[in-house]
Design a protein around this motif. Structure first.
Motif, mmCIF file in Angstrom:
data_model
loop_
_atom_site.group_PDB
_atom_site.id
_atom_site.type_symbol
_atom_site.label_atom_id
_atom_site.label_comp_id
_atom_site.label_asym_id
_atom_site.label_seq_id
_atom_site.Cartn_x
_atom_site.Cartn_y
_atom_site.Cartn_z
ATOM 1 N N UNK A 1 19.665 -37.558 -2.437
ATOM 2 C CA UNK A 1 20.187 -37.364 -3.912
ATOM 3 C C UNK A 1 19.924 -36.052 -4.464
ATOM 4 N N UNK A 2 20.795 -35.566 -5.310
ATOM 5 C CA UNK A 2 20.612 -34.228 -6.225
ATOM 6 C C UNK A 2 20.126 -34.347 -7.359
ATOM 7 N N UNK A 3 19.922 -35.713 -7.918
ATOM 8 C CA UNK A 3 19.826 -35.924 -9.152
ATOM 9 C C UNK A 3 19.246 -37.385 -9.368
ATOM 10 N N UNK A 4 17.819 -37.415 -9.868
ATOM 11 C CA UNK A 4 17.494 -38.940 -10.065
ATOM 12 C C UNK A 4 18.280 -40.104 -10.520
ATOM 13 N N UNK A 5 19.136 -39.304 -11.499
ATOM 14 C CA UNK A 5 19.963 -40.335 -12.188
ATOM 15 C C UNK A 5 21.260 -40.648 -11.585
ATOM 16 N N UNK A 6 21.581 -39.982 -10.416
ATOM 17 C CA UNK A 6 22.839 -40.162 -9.850
ATOM 18 C C UNK A 6 22.674 -41.568 -9.047
ATOM 19 N N UNK A 7 23.770 -42.165 -8.429
ATOM 20 C CA UNK A 7 23.718 -43.209 -7.742
ATOM 21 C C UNK A 7 22.829 -43.341 -6.519
ATOM 22 N N UNK A 8 22.672 -42.484 -5.805
ATOM 23 C CA UNK A 8 21.632 -42.141 -4.462
ATOM 24 C C UNK A 8 20.211 -42.236 -5.108
#
Ligand code: ZN
Length: 133
Positions: free
Chosen positions: A59-66
């Protein structure tokens, strides 16, 4: 509408820096590509195993799907991707068979593939990705 093969298995990982050397050592296979998919807020790393790939997803963003997946479930298998000759026809076919789609229309994914996801609610808990070249 039949898939030609399992295109890849997606595995959510906390860190590519840690997991790439681990899988390279475990499988005796070099990671051949690392790619960021900005819209999905992930960095991906690929290994070729026969005609099937492993796709590690960081993940590159905690709010992203991963990011959300890792938060809820931790590391592990995230999705299975099936290769089709024509992803648009395969998605339409799945919908006609009563499957809820995340992507009604295919879009560009990693490695330049055209991809679309099926909702795990209607696939017995498996996040499935359909793709074609
Ligand atoms: Zn995938």
């Amino acid at each position: 509408m039949k898939p030609t093969h399992i295109e890849h298995i997606g595995i959510a990982v906390k860190s590519l820096d840690e997991s790439i050397p681990y899988f390279e050592n475990l499988l005796g296979t070099k990671c051949y590509s690392v790619e960021e998919v900005k819209e999905q807020k992930v960095k991906t790393a690929f290994f070729m195993i026969g005609q099937t790939k492993l796709e590690l997803l960081e993940s590159t963003d905690p709010e992203g799907p991963i990011g959300k997946f890792l938060e809820k479930k931790g590391e592990g298998i995230h999705h299975l991707a099936f290769a089709f000759e024509d992803v648009s026809a395969a998605l339409k076919d799945a919908e006609e068979k009563g499957t809820q789609l995340i992507d009604k229309v295919s879009r560009k994914g990693a490695e330049g593939l055209n991809i679309g996801f099926l909702h795990p609610k209607s696939t017995h808990g498996v996040l499935m990705e359909f793709c074609s070249k």
